[in-house]
Write a protein that holds these residues in place. Structure first.
Motif, PDB file in Angstrom:
ATOM      1  N   ILE A  79      -2.325   4.339   5.332  1.00  0.00           N
ATOM      2  CA  ILE A  79      -3.453   4.442   4.598  1.00  0.00           C
ATOM      3  C   ILE A  79      -3.256   5.221   3.219  1.00  0.00           C
ATOM      4  CG2 ILE A  79      -5.929   5.795   4.580  1.00  0.00           C
ATOM      5  CD1 ILE A  79      -5.730   3.428   6.725  1.00  0.00           C
ATOM      6  N   VAL A  80      -2.600   6.494   3.219  1.00  0.00           N
ATOM      7  CA  VAL A  80      -2.595   7.268   2.250  1.00  0.00           C
ATOM      8  C   VAL A  80      -1.605   6.802   1.164  1.00  0.00           C
ATOM      9  CG1 VAL A  80      -1.867   9.343   1.178  1.00  0.00           C
ATOM     10  CG2 VAL A  80      -3.115   9.442   3.409  1.00  0.00           C
ATOM     11  N   ARG A  81      -0.359   6.118   1.386  1.00  0.00           N
ATOM     12  CA  ARG A  81       0.201   5.660   0.502  1.00  0.00           C
ATOM     13  C   ARG A  81      -0.010   4.390  -0.175  1.00  0.00           C
ATOM     14  NH1 ARG A  81       5.307   6.855   3.069  1.00  0.00           N
ATOM     15  NH2 ARG A  81       5.942   9.026   2.535  1.00  0.00           N
ATOM     16  N   PRO A  82      -0.327   3.312   0.830  1.00  0.00           N
ATOM     17  CA  PRO A  82      -0.946   2.030   0.105  1.00  0.00           C
ATOM     18  C   PRO A  82      -2.008   2.363  -0.700  1.00  0.00           C
ATOM     19  CG  PRO A  82      -0.637   1.907   2.519  1.00  0.00           C
ATOM     20  CD  PRO A  82      -0.268   3.292   2.015  1.00  0.00           C
ATOM     21  N   ILE A  83      -2.940   3.391  -0.493  1.00  0.00           N
ATOM     22  CA  ILE A  83      -4.240   3.460  -1.473  1.00  0.00           C
ATOM     23  C   ILE A  83      -3.961   4.005  -2.648  1.00  0.00           C
ATOM     24  CG2 ILE A  83      -6.408   4.722  -1.578  1.00  0.00           C
ATOM     25  CD1 ILE A  83      -7.138   3.846   1.477  1.00  0.00           C
ATOM     26  N   LEU A  84      -3.064   5.057  -2.519  1.00  0.00           N
ATOM     27  CA  LEU A  84      -2.604   5.684  -3.859  1.00  0.00           C
ATOM     28  C   LEU A  84      -1.888   4.794  -4.593  1.00  0.00           C
ATOM     29  CD1 LEU A  84      -1.172   9.285  -2.571  1.00  0.00           C
ATOM     30  CD2 LEU A  84      -3.252   9.103  -3.908  1.00  0.00           C
ATOM     31  N   MET A  85      -1.450   3.714  -4.305  1.00  0.00           N
ATOM     32  CA  MET A  85      -0.512   2.864  -4.848  1.00  0.00           C
ATOM     33  C   MET A  85      -1.607   1.773  -5.494  1.00  0.00           C
ATOM     34  SD  MET A  85       3.251   2.509  -3.810  1.00  0.00           S
ATOM     35  CE  MET A  85       3.925   2.188  -5.461  1.00  0.00           C
ATOM     36  N   MET A  86      -2.582   1.433  -4.647  1.00  0.00           N
ATOM     37  CA  MET A  86      -3.616   0.667  -5.100  1.00  0.00           C
ATOM     38  C   MET A  86      -4.297   1.110  -6.428  1.00  0.00           C
ATOM     39  SD  MET A  86      -4.985  -1.009  -1.643  1.00  0.00           S
ATOM     40  CE  MET A  86      -4.323  -1.972  -0.368  1.00  0.00           C
ATOM     41  N   ARG A  87      -4.721   2.491  -6.164  1.00  0.00           N
ATOM     42  CA  ARG A  87      -5.271   3.008  -7.077  1.00  0.00           C
ATOM     43  C   ARG A  87      -4.771   3.101  -8.593  1.00  0.00           C
ATOM     44  NH1 ARG A  87      -7.347   8.598  -4.099  1.00  0.00           N
ATOM     45  NH2 ARG A  87      -9.043   7.657  -2.665  1.00  0.00           N
ATOM     46  N   GLN A  88      -3.271   2.931  -8.398  1.00  0.00           N
ATOM     47  CA  GLN A  88      -2.471   2.932  -9.518  1.00  0.00           C
ATOM     48  C   GLN A  88      -2.045   1.401  -9.820  1.00  0.00           C
ATOM     49  OE1 GLN A  88       1.057   6.019  -9.546  1.00  0.00           O
ATOM     50  NE2 GLN A  88       0.214   6.102  -7.294  1.00  0.00           N
ATOM     51  N   LYS A  89      -2.626   0.552  -9.340  1.00  0.00           N
ATOM     52  CA  LYS A  89      -2.360  -0.742  -9.613  1.00  0.00           C
ATOM     53  C   LYS A  89      -1.040  -1.109  -9.336  1.00  0.00           C
ATOM     54  CE  LYS A  89      -6.397  -1.833 -12.499  1.00  0.00           C
ATOM     55  NZ  LYS A  89      -7.071  -0.342 -12.280  1.00  0.00           N
ATOM     56  N   LEU A  90      -0.118  -0.562  -8.609  1.00  0.00           N
ATOM     57  CA  LEU A  90       1.095  -0.658  -8.245  1.00  0.00           C
ATOM     58  C   LEU A  90       1.588  -1.298  -7.093  1.00  0.00           C
ATOM     59  CD1 LEU A  90       2.495   2.596  -9.256  1.00  0.00           C
ATOM     60  CD2 LEU A  90       2.825   0.504 -10.435  1.00  0.00           C
ATOM     61  N   PHE A  91       0.437  -1.663  -5.944  1.00  0.00           N
ATOM     62  CA  PHE A  91       0.537  -2.243  -4.768  1.00  0.00           C
ATOM     63  C   PHE A  91       0.743  -3.745  -4.601  1.00  0.00           C
ATOM     64  CE2 PHE A  91      -0.542  -3.418  -0.469  1.00  0.00           C
ATOM     65  CZ  PHE A  91       0.475  -2.533   0.430  1.00  0.00           C
ATOM     66  N   ALA A  92       1.647  -4.344  -3.925  1.00  0.00           N
ATOM     67  CA  ALA A  92       1.449  -5.638  -3.646  1.00  0.00           C
ATOM     68  C   ALA A  92       2.067  -5.675  -2.192  1.00  0.00           C
ATOM     69  CB  ALA A  92       2.549  -6.253  -4.593  1.00  0.00           C
ATOM     70  N   TYR A  93       1.601  -6.987  -1.635  1.00  0.00           N
ATOM     71  CA  TYR A  93       2.132  -7.318  -0.432  1.00  0.00           C
ATOM     72  C   TYR A  93       3.153  -8.435  -0.535  1.00  0.00           C
ATOM     73  CZ  TYR A  93      -1.833 -10.415  -0.106  1.00  0.00           C
ATOM     74  OH  TYR A  93      -2.812 -11.394  -0.458  1.00  0.00           O
ATOM     75  N   ALA A  94       3.898  -8.532   0.378  1.00  0.00           N
ATOM     76  CA  ALA A  94       5.092  -9.482   0.362  1.00  0.00           C
ATOM     77  C   ALA A  94       4.876 -10.952   1.104  1.00  0.00           C
ATOM     78  CB  ALA A  94       6.472  -9.167   1.039  1.00  0.00           C
TER      79      ALA A  94
END
Length: 332
Positions: free
Chosen positions: A179-194
């Motif tokens: 929950i926490v790490r993926p959302i923080l990265m999504m907020r920074q527009k740094l998240f992607a899934y593989a």
């Protein structure tokens, strides 16, 4: 075993799973003691007695186990990678130290929180508790396998019983990896899934996991190992899309797995250069691309385990928590 009025020691009570276990145990009429390494007051505020100290200290372990009926051992190093020595010291040495102290103190039940990661990253669809196990050269997977192998010979009911719970991907209020790490990265527009989000996240809502643990204790299933998940075949893509939607964020993009690992490796090297702590390791991609669902048939048959909170409800409860929590402070 009737859990009411029993004394439960939760090792790692200041962490996500330990804290919620304490809350639910107290609500069931259990007396709760906790062992933690921090000076955090949250468990005390719930009504638990707290001892501060190391799980590797035999004297602290002995003190914590005195007058206890049940030990729930949740303390562990949960990073995706790092020095094997550090993982082994806590995940194997600390676990064994607590189990021996519990046995010496006359504790009846010792529950060890293991992980489905004992099956590694490439395992057969519907894999059961009988394996095969694989460490895939990962220190977390390796030391969770080693801890189980060290613990099971101590099982000697009715005097001292060991139960092993292989938890799935535990999410809900307070979950750092899911929950926490993926959302923080999504907020920074740094998240992607593989890999287009193919494969299955074997999520388990925190309360469902604790329900499974309490059922195993009540039924005194000593010497047994259980996979505990929500039993839903949710794709990685669906899970991460739900997370983004829950926050009102754009849908994350997909990247090939090898590209993601290379990007994260370079990013990690840059962070090391500037002496910044890594927020996400390249090995995390392996954890987020596992292919299949694990079987929970054994828990359903032997424990009558029925996950009460589905993904829709779990996400709703998590969203309510997110709206009133500054999650940035939870990332150490």
């Amino acid at each position: 075993m009737n859990l009411q009025n029993k004394t439960l020691l939760i090792v790692g009570i200041d962490e996500f799973i330990g804290l919620r276990a304490a809350e639910l145990a107290i609500a069931q009429g259990m007396k709760v003691r906790g062992l933690q390494t921090s000076n955090d007051k949250e468990a005390q505020n719930l009504g638990a007695e707290v001892i501060v100290g190391s799980i590797n200290d035999p004297n602290i372990a002995q003190k914590a186990c005195q007058g206890v009926d049940i030990v729930l051992h949740t303390a562990q190093v949960t990073q995706e990678a790092g020095p094997l020595k550090h993982f082994r010291e806590i995940n194997v040495g600390g676990t064994l130290n607590m189990a021996k102290a519990a046995k010496n103190a006359g504790v009846k039940t010792f529950v060890h929180l293991s992980s489905v990661m004992v099956y590694g990253f490439n395992y057969p669809d519907g894999i059961t508790e009988s394996g095969p196990l694989s460490d895939d050269n990962n220190p977390y997977c390796q030391t969770k396998i080693e801890a189980e192998a060290e613990l099971l010979p101590l099982n000697a009911p009715p005097d001292f019983g060991i139960i092993i719970i292989r938890a799935g991907d535990v999410y809900g209020p307070g979950s750092i990896p899911w929950i926490v790490r993926p959302i923080l990265m999504m907020r920074q527009k740094l998240f992607a899934y593989a890999n287009d989000g193919k494969g299955v996240i074997n999520h388990v809502y925190i309360d469902n996991l604790i329900d499974g643990i309490f059922l195993a204790i009540e039924k005194e299933t000593y010497g047994e190992i259980f996979n505990i998940t929500d039993g839903q075949d949710t794709s990685w893509k669906e899970y991460f899309m739900r997370l983004a939607a829950m926050e009102g964020l754009p849908a994350p993009m997909s990247l090939p797995k090898d590209e993601m690992k290379l990007f994260l490796k370079l990013r990690h090297q840059g962070q090391k250069l500037f002496r910044k702590k890594a927020d996400i390791l390249p090995e995390s991609v392996d954890f987020m691309t596992r292919p299949y669902a694990y079987s929970i048939a054994k828990a359903q048959n032997l424990l009558d385990y029925k996950p009460k909170i589905d993904l829709e409800t779990g996400m709703h409860l998590t969203r309510e928590w997110l709206q009133q929590t500054d999650i940035q402070r939870l990332v150490k």
